[in-house]
Design an enzyme around this catalytic site. Structure first.
Site, PDB file in Angstrom:
ATOM      1  N   TYR A  32       0.860  -1.201   0.000  1.00 38.09           N
ATOM      2  CA  TYR A  32       0.000   0.000   0.000  1.00 38.09           C
ATOM      3  C   TYR A  32       0.883   1.233   0.000  1.00 38.09           C
ATOM      4  CZ  TYR A  32      -4.974  -0.917   0.274  1.00 38.09           C
ATOM      5  OH  TYR A  32      -6.270  -1.210  -0.050  1.00 38.09           O
TER       6      TYR A  32
ATOM      7  N   GLU B  61      -0.535   4.919  -0.398  1.00 40.56           N
ATOM      8  CA  GLU B  61      -1.309   6.139  -0.644  1.00 40.56           C
ATOM      9  C   GLU B  61      -0.398   7.362  -0.561  1.00 40.56           C
ATOM     10  OE1 GLU B  61      -2.305   3.714   1.406  1.00 40.56           O
ATOM     11  OE2 GLU B  61      -4.500   3.581   1.488  1.00 40.56           O
TER      12      GLU B  61
ATOM     13  N   ASP C  41      -7.817  13.423 -25.003  1.00 39.11           N
ATOM     14  CA  ASP C  41      -7.733  12.024 -24.579  1.00 39.11           C
ATOM     15  C   ASP C  41      -7.097  11.248 -25.735  1.00 39.11           C
ATOM     16  OD1 ASP C  41      -8.104   9.352 -24.006  1.00 39.11           O
ATOM     17  OD2 ASP C  41     -10.123   9.612 -23.180  1.00 39.11           O
TER      18      ASP C  41
ATOM     19  N   THR D 204      -4.875   6.018 -21.733  1.00 44.41           N
ATOM     20  CA  THR D 204      -4.679   4.703 -21.142  1.00 44.41           C
ATOM     21  C   THR D 204      -3.291   4.235 -21.587  1.00 44.41           C
ATOM     22  OG1 THR D 204      -5.809   3.763 -23.046  1.00 44.41           O
ATOM     23  CG2 THR D 204      -7.090   3.973 -21.027  1.00 44.41           C
TER      24      THR D 204
ATOM     25  N   LYS E 274      -3.220   0.338 -24.926  1.00 39.03           N
ATOM     26  CA  LYS E 274      -3.688   0.201 -26.309  1.00 39.03           C
ATOM     27  C   LYS E 274      -2.457   0.236 -27.224  1.00 39.03           C
ATOM     28  CE  LYS E 274      -8.313   1.926 -25.286  1.00 39.03           C
ATOM     29  NZ  LYS E 274      -8.352   2.643 -24.003  1.00 39.03           N
TER      30      LYS E 274
ATOM     31  N   ARG F 110      -2.857  -2.455 -18.190  1.00 33.48           N
ATOM     32  CA  ARG F 110      -4.086  -1.659 -18.140  1.00 33.48           C
ATOM     33  C   ARG F 110      -3.950  -0.605 -17.058  1.00 33.48           C
ATOM     34  NH1 ARG F 110      -7.142  -4.897 -21.264  1.00 33.48           N
ATOM     35  NH2 ARG F 110      -8.822  -3.395 -21.305  1.00 33.48           N
TER      36      ARG F 110
HETATM   37  N1  DSN Z   1     -13.192   0.133 -24.450  1.00 33.26           N
HETATM   38  C1  DSN Z   1     -12.206   0.978 -25.077  1.00 33.26           C
HETATM   39  C2  DSN Z   1     -12.246   0.869 -26.559  1.00 33.26           C
HETATM   40  O1  DSN Z   1     -12.448  -0.223 -27.008  1.00 33.26           O
HETATM   41  O2  DSN Z   1     -12.051   1.850 -27.269  1.00 33.26           O
HETATM   42  C3  DSN Z   1     -12.275   2.379 -24.665  1.00 33.26           C
HETATM   43  O3  DSN Z   1     -12.467   2.484 -23.286  1.00 33.26           O
END
Ligand code: DSN
Length: 410
Positions: free
Chosen positions: A46, A48, A191, A217, A220, A226
């Site tokens: 932990y 924080e 984003d 994120t 991707k 993730r």
């Molecule tokens: N679920 C993602 C996507 O497939 O674009 C975005 O959060």
């Protein structure tokens, strides 16, 4: 593993991944190092707070790991300040709302059917329940209409404008968005979740230094675990950090932050640049190949890693029917609404196709032609069970030739 039930299911999922063609635009395969971080003992701790300022003791090494992730993100994206703690994209975007707005404030974002994201003010999300979101769409050619965005901004005077998407295949003009936001005194938040890897390698324009805040994120095109990052100028750093913790989150996921640090290092290599270039070549090749077989691609092509297909107009199947048919031959895509869709979200008129995952497996233009043929054959023969079984067999044989990092079954 002692738990054989879970072990068995993980093994089945590994086999599914190896024996299929993954065309979901937001998915990818992590490296062995990233995977090792995620399965490491760092999950036991932990912490924080932030490096050098934790609530619990014992964080000497956790501090070093988080600082390394921050420093690598700052260097890779040329950002002044980076928060690496958001659990994923939606909490990162919520933290931005919490940091910059009061509940009830007006925001503006791309509509879901035009390619926007749930966490940018969609009614069913907290971002749409607690804030008053106005949406902009795309023109008849599938491109963002900046005059329309400007008109809406002038009319509704949003306090925050989202630029970014989960299903838009063209370049975003970040500077034009900046001008529109400045015209009404709004924050501009970009984003880049989908294109972060392409941005990191210079294959897609970066909004860092143009937008007030940039979220992404990390799993991707960036090919990490993730998680998510929030980047901003030093002047907004305190508000952003406070919004992430203690605003909406508790202890950071240290095993993930270590994986993010590794992914950021991997993304700074020449090899990753080549990977990013190949992603764009592959997406364009696959879009053109489908187009030449009569498929209707929204906006007529792609500048990034994905594209949308009007599948109803292409082969007379709905998005759901196309998705089920392709899954039956081990090809995964997702059904997706298309701009001004007349159908519903659960059975829309489109499908979304993306190539980051298959590019990680080493597939190039030649393989894109083969995949276009599998997709087309399956969809046109969706009623013929025997034909589908044969295509599935071919897809399995084809897929097994391209290794996935960290999965060895054969
Ligand atoms: N679920 C993602 C996507 O497939 O674009 C975005 O959060």
């Amino acid at each position: 593993m002692i738990d054989k039930e879970i072990e068995n299911l993980i093994n089945k999922e590994a086999k599914r991944q190896v024996e299929g063609v993954e065309l979901i635009a937001s998915e990818n395969y992590v490296s062995k190092d990233v995977l090792e971080c995620m399965g490491s003992i760092l999950t036991n701790k932990y912490s924080e707070g932030y490096p050098g300022k934790r609530y619990y003791g014992g964080n000497t090494y956790i501090d070093e790991i988080e600082q390394l992730a921050i420093d690598r993100a700052k260097e890779l994206f040329h950002a002044d300040h980076v928060n690496v703690q958001p659990y994923s994209g939606s909490p990162a975007n919520l933290a931005v709302h919490v940091a910059l707005l009061q509940t009830g404030d007006t925001t503006m974002s791309m509509s879901l059917s035009a390619g926007g994201h749930l966490s940018h003010g969609f009614k069913a999300s907290v971002s749409g329940k607690y804030y008053n979101n106005i949406t902009y769409g795309v023109d008849d050619n599938g491109y963002i209409d900046y005059d329309e965005v400007r008109r809406l901004a002038n009319e509704y005077k949003p306090k925050l404008i989202w630029a970014g998407f989960s299903a838009y295949s063209r370049i975003i003009d970040w500077k034009e968005f900046r001008k529109i936001a400045d015209g009404v005194g709004a924050y501009l938040v970009a984003d880049i979740s989908h294109v972060a890897g392409l941005v990191a390698s210079g294959c897609y324009p970066s909004p860092v230094g143009i937008a007030d805040v940039v979220t992404t994120t990390t799993h991707k095109t960036l090919r990490g675990p993730r998680g998510a990052l929030i980047m901003c100028s030093d002047s907004l750093a305190k508000e952003i950090d406070k919004a992430v913790f203690p605003g909406i989150q508790g202890g950071p996921h240290n095993h993930i932050i270590a994986g993010i640090a590794v992914a950021l290092k991997e993304a700074s290599t020449e090899e990753f640049k080549e990977y990013s270039k190949q992603i764009i070549k592959n997406a364009q090749t696959l879009a053109e190949a489908l187009q030449s077989r009569g498929y209707k691609i929204i906006s007529g092509g792609t500048d990034n890693h994905m594209f949308l297909v009007n599948i109803v107009d292409s082969v007379g199947l709905t998005g759901e029917e196309a998705s089920v048919t392709l899954e039956s031959v081990n090809i995964t895509i997702n059904k997706n609404t298309i701009p001004n869709d007349t159908r519903n979200t659960w059975d829309p008129s489109g499908i979304r196709i993306g190539v980051p995952a298959i590019t990680t497996r080493g597939m190039k233009e030649k393989e894109m032609l083969q995949i276009s043929s599998f997709v087309d054959e399956a969809l046109r023969n969706h009623k013929d069970k025997n034909k589908l079984m044969n295509i599935k067999r071919e897809v399995v044989d084809f897929s097994k030739k391209y290794p996935i990092p960290s999965i060895s079954l054969y």
